[in-house]
Design a protein around this motif. Sequence first.
Motif, PDB file in Angstrom:
ATOM      1  N   MET A   1       0.821  -1.195   0.000  1.00  0.00           N
ATOM      2  CA  MET A   1       0.000   0.000   0.000  1.00  0.00           C
ATOM      3  C   MET A   1       0.861   1.254   0.000  1.00  0.00           C
ATOM      4  SD  MET A   1      -3.198   1.031   0.196  1.00  0.00           S
ATOM      5  CE  MET A   1      -4.234   2.324   0.786  1.00  0.00           C
ATOM      6  N   GLY A   2       2.032   1.178   0.623  1.00  0.00           N
ATOM      7  CA  GLY A   2       2.908   2.339   0.716  1.00  0.00           C
ATOM      8  C   GLY A   2       3.344   2.853  -0.645  1.00  0.00           C
ATOM      9  N   TYR A   3       3.577   1.940  -1.573  1.00  0.00           N
ATOM     10  CA  TYR A   3       4.014   2.354  -2.909  1.00  0.00           C
ATOM     11  C   TYR A   3       2.882   3.048  -3.672  1.00  0.00           C
ATOM     12  CZ  TYR A   3       7.799  -0.764  -1.677  1.00  0.00           C
ATOM     13  OH  TYR A   3       8.839  -1.359  -1.033  1.00  0.00           O
ATOM     14  N   LEU A   4       1.659   2.585  -3.470  1.00  0.00           N
ATOM     15  CA  LEU A   4       0.504   3.232  -4.094  1.00  0.00           C
ATOM     16  C   LEU A   4       0.335   4.649  -3.549  1.00  0.00           C
ATOM     17  CD1 LEU A   4      -1.983   3.159  -5.925  1.00  0.00           C
ATOM     18  CD2 LEU A   4      -3.236   2.119  -4.016  1.00  0.00           C
ATOM     19  N   ILE A   5       0.496   4.807  -2.248  1.00  0.00           N
ATOM     20  CA  ILE A   5       0.397   6.134  -1.626  1.00  0.00           C
ATOM     21  C   ILE A   5       1.480   7.045  -2.185  1.00  0.00           C
ATOM     22  CG2 ILE A   5       0.592   7.406   0.551  1.00  0.00           C
ATOM     23  CD1 ILE A   5      -0.555   4.784   1.865  1.00  0.00           C
ATOM     24  N   LEU A   6       2.695   6.540  -2.283  1.00  0.00           N
ATOM     25  CA  LEU A   6       3.798   7.322  -2.852  1.00  0.00           C
ATOM     26  C   LEU A   6       3.481   7.735  -4.283  1.00  0.00           C
ATOM     27  CD1 LEU A   6       6.716   8.443  -2.739  1.00  0.00           C
ATOM     28  CD2 LEU A   6       7.471   6.178  -3.548  1.00  0.00           C
ATOM     29  N   ALA A   7       2.993   6.805  -5.088  1.00  0.00           N
ATOM     30  CA  ALA A   7       2.663   7.113  -6.482  1.00  0.00           C
ATOM     31  C   ALA A   7       1.572   8.175  -6.566  1.00  0.00           C
ATOM     32  CB  ALA A   7       2.229   5.836  -7.219  1.00  0.00           C
ATOM     33  N   CYS A   8       0.540   8.039  -5.748  1.00  0.00           N
ATOM     34  CA  CYS A   8      -0.560   9.015  -5.768  1.00  0.00           C
ATOM     35  C   CYS A   8      -0.065  10.397  -5.359  1.00  0.00           C
ATOM     36  CB  CYS A   8      -1.687   8.567  -4.838  1.00  0.00           C
ATOM     37  SG  CYS A   8      -2.624   7.139  -5.432  1.00  0.00           S
ATOM     38  N   GLN A   9       0.725  10.469  -4.302  1.00  0.00           N
ATOM     39  CA  GLN A   9       1.209  11.769  -3.843  1.00  0.00           C
ATOM     40  C   GLN A   9       2.160  12.395  -4.853  1.00  0.00           C
ATOM     41  OE1 GLN A   9       1.247  10.875   0.867  1.00  0.00           O
ATOM     42  NE2 GLN A   9       2.129  12.835   0.266  1.00  0.00           N
ATOM     43  N   CYS A  10       3.017  11.609  -5.462  1.00  0.00           N
ATOM     44  CA  CYS A  10       3.942  12.162  -6.461  1.00  0.00           C
ATOM     45  C   CYS A  10       3.194  12.618  -7.710  1.00  0.00           C
ATOM     46  CB  CYS A  10       5.015  11.135  -6.815  1.00  0.00           C
ATOM     47  SG  CYS A  10       6.212  10.878  -5.492  1.00  0.00           S
ATOM     48  N   LEU A  11       2.204  11.849  -8.138  1.00  0.00           N
ATOM     49  CA  LEU A  11       1.383  12.250  -9.274  1.00  0.00           C
ATOM     50  C   LEU A  11       0.715  13.591  -8.994  1.00  0.00           C
ATOM     51  CD1 LEU A  11      -0.297  11.937 -11.904  1.00  0.00           C
ATOM     52  CD2 LEU A  11      -1.913  10.580 -10.549  1.00  0.00           C
ATOM     53  N   LEU A  12       0.067  13.700  -7.853  1.00  0.00           N
ATOM     54  CA  LEU A  12      -0.644  14.929  -7.505  1.00  0.00           C
ATOM     55  C   LEU A  12       0.314  16.103  -7.324  1.00  0.00           C
ATOM     56  CD1 LEU A  12      -3.187  13.305  -5.046  1.00  0.00           C
ATOM     57  CD2 LEU A  12      -3.744  14.349  -7.262  1.00  0.00           C
ATOM     58  N   ALA A  13       1.462  15.863  -6.701  1.00  0.00           N
ATOM     59  CA  ALA A  13       2.448  16.941  -6.533  1.00  0.00           C
ATOM     60  C   ALA A  13       2.898  17.450  -7.895  1.00  0.00           C
ATOM     61  CB  ALA A  13       3.641  16.445  -5.713  1.00  0.00           C
ATOM     62  N   GLY A  14       3.140  16.536  -8.820  1.00  0.00           N
ATOM     63  CA  GLY A  14       3.541  16.942 -10.169  1.00  0.00           C
ATOM     64  C   GLY A  14       2.446  17.705 -10.884  1.00  0.00           C
ATOM     65  N   VAL A  15       1.215  17.238 -10.774  1.00  0.00           N
ATOM     66  CA  VAL A  15       0.086  17.904 -11.432  1.00  0.00           C
ATOM     67  C   VAL A  15      -0.054  19.337 -10.922  1.00  0.00           C
ATOM     68  CG1 VAL A  15      -2.447  17.953 -11.553  1.00  0.00           C
ATOM     69  CG2 VAL A  15      -1.214  15.839 -12.048  1.00  0.00           C
ATOM     70  N   PHE A  16      -0.046  19.508  -9.602  1.00  0.00           N
ATOM     71  CA  PHE A  16      -0.235  20.851  -9.056  1.00  0.00           C
ATOM     72  C   PHE A  16       0.974  21.745  -9.287  1.00  0.00           C
ATOM     73  CE2 PHE A  16      -3.661  18.828  -6.493  1.00  0.00           C
ATOM     74  CZ  PHE A  16      -4.691  19.606  -6.996  1.00  0.00           C
ATOM     75  N   ALA A  17       2.168  21.187  -9.259  1.00  0.00           N
ATOM     76  CA  ALA A  17       3.364  22.002  -9.524  1.00  0.00           C
ATOM     77  C   ALA A  17       3.359  22.508 -10.965  1.00  0.00           C
ATOM     78  CB  ALA A  17       4.626  21.190  -9.247  1.00  0.00           C
ATOM     79  N   VAL A  18       3.071  21.630 -11.909  1.00  0.00           N
ATOM     80  CA  VAL A  18       3.037  22.033 -13.312  1.00  0.00           C
ATOM     81  C   VAL A  18       1.888  23.001 -13.565  1.00  0.00           C
ATOM     82  CG1 VAL A  18       2.717  21.228 -15.689  1.00  0.00           C
ATOM     83  CG2 VAL A  18       4.232  19.981 -14.152  1.00  0.00           C
ATOM     84  N   SER A  19       0.744  22.736 -12.942  1.00  0.00           N
ATOM     85  CA  SER A  19      -0.412  23.614 -13.124  1.00  0.00           C
ATOM     86  C   SER A  19      -0.103  25.024 -12.635  1.00  0.00           C
ATOM     87  CB  SER A  19      -1.631  23.050 -12.396  1.00  0.00           C
ATOM     88  OG  SER A  19      -2.757  23.855 -12.619  1.00  0.00           O
ATOM     89  N   ALA A  20       0.480  25.139 -11.459  1.00  0.00           N
ATOM     90  CA  ALA A  20       0.826  26.463 -10.926  1.00  0.00           C
ATOM     91  C   ALA A  20       1.882  27.136 -11.794  1.00  0.00           C
ATOM     92  CB  ALA A  20       1.314  26.339  -9.481  1.00  0.00           C
ATOM     93  N   ALA A  21       2.922  26.400 -12.139  1.00  0.00           N
ATOM     94  CA  ALA A  21       4.014  26.985 -12.928  1.00  0.00           C
ATOM     95  C   ALA A  21       3.565  27.400 -14.319  1.00  0.00           C
ATOM     96  CB  ALA A  21       5.177  25.990 -13.023  1.00  0.00           C
ATOM     97  N   SER A  22       2.614  26.661 -14.896  1.00  0.00           N
ATOM     98  CA  SER A  22       2.173  26.973 -16.260  1.00  0.00           C
ATOM     99  C   SER A  22       1.380  28.272 -16.343  1.00  0.00           C
ATOM    100  CB  SER A  22       1.339  25.824 -16.826  1.00  0.00           C
ATOM    101  OG  SER A  22       0.078  25.765 -16.180  1.00  0.00           O
ATOM    102  N   LYS A  23       0.903  28.738 -15.207  1.00  0.00           N
ATOM    103  CA  LYS A  23       0.126  29.980 -15.192  1.00  0.00           C
ATOM    104  C   LYS A  23       1.007  31.201 -14.929  1.00  0.00           C
ATOM    105  CE  LYS A  23      -4.009  27.615 -13.594  1.00  0.00           C
ATOM    106  NZ  LYS A  23      -3.574  26.284 -13.205  1.00  0.00           N
ATOM    107  N   LEU A  24       2.273  30.975 -14.698  1.00  0.00           N
ATOM    108  CA  LEU A  24       3.208  32.050 -14.383  1.00  0.00           C
ATOM    109  C   LEU A  24       4.277  32.149 -15.462  1.00  0.00           C
ATOM    110  CD1 LEU A  24       3.645  31.266 -10.591  1.00  0.00           C
ATOM    111  CD2 LEU A  24       2.185  33.016 -11.618  1.00  0.00           C
ATOM    112  N   PRO A  25       4.943  33.295 -15.559  1.00  0.00           N
ATOM    113  CA  PRO A  25       6.017  33.414 -16.562  1.00  0.00           C
ATOM    114  C   PRO A  25       7.302  32.719 -16.115  1.00  0.00           C
ATOM    115  CG  PRO A  25       5.743  35.484 -15.402  1.00  0.00           C
ATOM    116  CD  PRO A  25       4.660  34.562 -14.907  1.00  0.00           C
ATOM    117  N   VAL A  26       7.212  31.425 -15.840  1.00  0.00           N
ATOM    118  CA  VAL A  26       8.364  30.607 -15.455  1.00  0.00           C
ATOM    119  C   VAL A  26       8.957  30.056 -16.743  1.00  0.00           C
ATOM    120  CG1 VAL A  26       9.107  28.570 -14.159  1.00  0.00           C
ATOM    121  CG2 VAL A  26       7.279  30.018 -13.259  1.00  0.00           C
ATOM    122  N   PRO A  27      10.236  30.317 -17.026  1.00  0.00           N
ATOM    123  CA  PRO A  27      10.796  29.948 -18.337  1.00  0.00           C
ATOM    124  C   PRO A  27      10.553  28.508 -18.778  1.00  0.00           C
ATOM    125  CG  PRO A  27      12.359  31.264 -17.098  1.00  0.00           C
ATOM    126  CD  PRO A  27      11.207  30.991 -16.172  1.00  0.00           C
TER     127      PRO A  27
END
Length: 177
Positions: A1-27
């Motif tokens: 179960m720990g690996y599934l939790i890790l995968a879910c958290q990393c997926l979500l962290a990536g989604v929100f990081a890219v989403s936030a960065a894509s709305k800003l003038p980040v090169p």
Amino acid sequence: MGYLILACQCLLAGVFAVSAASKLPVPAFGRAGAFDDFAWSLRRLRLVPPQRAKAVAAVVVAAEAAAAVLLCLPSAAGPVAAAALLSVLSAGIAVSLARGDRVPCRCFGASEAPLGAAHLIRNGLLLAAAVTATAGRLAGPVHLGHPAGVTVALAGAALGLVLVLLFDDLTSLFARS
């Protein structure tokens, strides 16, 4: 179960990081005018008063960035924040669809694809990942005992992130066939 939790958290962290960065003038991700385009799309959604669209856009970007950071911590705070944010964003999409608005999805920067039911499905799948990670974190300590399991979990999260980022293109491709 720990690996599934890790995968879910990393997926979500990536989604929100890219989403936030894509709305800003980040090169690497964003572009000049991306934030204004996002604020404009909020105005068109008619969910907030027009004069508050930029402030709401700033709050959304800050919430996405905060969720991405919280998801990197070994606690339930990140998945709970992600679930709450996904619920609010999904509600906005649902209201937009109910009104018949055809506003472009600015979830990941410059996209001309209008919001649609498929975006609710995408958010529902991401919400399922957030609920899974929350349940796992609340159940007790997460144990990651094998490096191969961590590698597979991270690879799965990376693949999921690519699919989310290409979501509009994939739904457009399959809608045509």
